[in-house]
Design an enzyme around this catalytic site. Structure first.
Site, mmCIF file in Angstrom:
data_model
loop_
_atom_site.group_PDB
_atom_site.id
_atom_site.type_symbol
_atom_site.label_atom_id
_atom_site.label_comp_id
_atom_site.label_asym_id
_atom_site.label_seq_id
_atom_site.Cartn_x
_atom_site.Cartn_y
_atom_site.Cartn_z
ATOM 1 N N GLY A 52 -8.330 5.192 6.182
ATOM 2 C CA GLY A 52 -7.560 4.548 5.129
ATOM 3 C C GLY A 52 -8.268 4.833 3.818
ATOM 4 O O GLY A 52 -8.587 5.979 3.507
ATOM 5 N N GLU A 53 -8.545 3.789 3.077
ATOM 6 C CA GLU A 53 -9.311 3.893 1.827
ATOM 7 C C GLU A 53 -8.726 4.890 0.838
ATOM 8 O O GLU A 53 -9.419 5.368 -0.053
ATOM 9 C CB GLU A 53 -10.785 4.279 2.093
ATOM 10 C CG GLU A 53 -11.552 3.277 2.923
ATOM 11 C CD GLU A 53 -11.382 3.525 4.416
ATOM 12 O OE1 GLU A 53 -11.415 4.690 4.857
ATOM 13 O OE2 GLU A 53 -11.184 2.535 5.153
ATOM 14 N N GLY A 54 -7.463 5.270 1.011
ATOM 15 C CA GLY A 54 -6.832 6.195 0.077
ATOM 16 C C GLY A 54 -7.166 7.657 0.329
ATOM 17 O O GLY A 54 -6.819 8.517 -0.487
#
Length: 214
Positions: free
Chosen positions: A179-181
């Site tokens: 995740g985390e962009g």
């Protein structure tokens, strides 16, 4: 009843924080926004949201998240099933769905998307959790989908279902679980390259390329 009103108020406030955050960035000149998340357990909430809106069996959309074993996966399924039974979220009430089985980070992401869409600024959607926020945003304002760009499709089985539900085609297929962009940042380069090609690439005539001789 008081508790329900309280959590719905918190969900609305989280959406508003996301909207305000997007507006603040756009006011400084940002013309492309990317979403991301960081947390533990939010694939559970995201799966619950998807279950409400899609009506699909949990076994088809709930994944292993950070890599849990079979025992913990079954516990995850049981938790989501119990949450849906107890809270009975209404798919026609997206804010209520957020309040009952969602999370503040998902609400914030939904707000960022809505805020950006209201200013006609595109948003690159990251992975499963970000797409859960996008799904909620689409239920609040269907036209917001026009400003969503899907970066990648993750290994979570529900992510592809979400993207299909939104009618979005991911640009990257890398079997990512991050995740985390991460996916959104990778896709940002592709989006910027596409814009440059559309705006700056010369036509054959402009480039002086001769026509085929007959």
């Amino acid at each position: 009843m008081f508790y329900q009103i309280k959590i719905e108020k918190e969900a609305v406030e989280a959406i508003e924080v996301g909207i305000t955050t997007a507006w603040e960035r756009i006011d400084t000149g940002t013309d492309l926004i990317a979403t991301g998340d960081m947390g533990i357990g939010n694939t559970t909430a995201s799966s619950a949201i998807l279950a409400v809106f899609s009506g699909k069996p949990l076994e088809k959309i709930v994944g292993r998240g950070t890599g849990i074993d079979d025992l913990r996966l079954q516990k995850k399924l049981n938790v989501i099933k119990k949450a849906l039974e107890v809270n009975r979220p209404d798919p026609g009430d997206p804010v209520g769905v957020l309040a009952k089985v969602g999370g503040l980070e998902i609400a914030g992401i939904a707000g960022v998307i809505l805020g950006a869409a209201s200013r006609r600024v595109p948003v690159i959607i990251d992975g499963f959790i970000s797409t859960a926020g996008a799904l909620v945003a689409s239920k609040i304002e269907p036209r917001s989908v026009q400003f969503m760009i899907a970066s990648h499709v993750s290994q979570e089985p529900g992510h592809k279902v979400m993207l299909d539900f939104l009618g979005l085609e991911p640009m990257i297929f890398m079997r990512m679980r991050l995740g985390e962009g991460t996916g959104a940042v990778l896709a940002k380069n592709l989006v910027e390259a596409a814009v440059k090609i559309i705006r700056e690439m010369a036509t054959f005539e402009e480039a002086g390329v001769s026509k085929e001789e007959k």
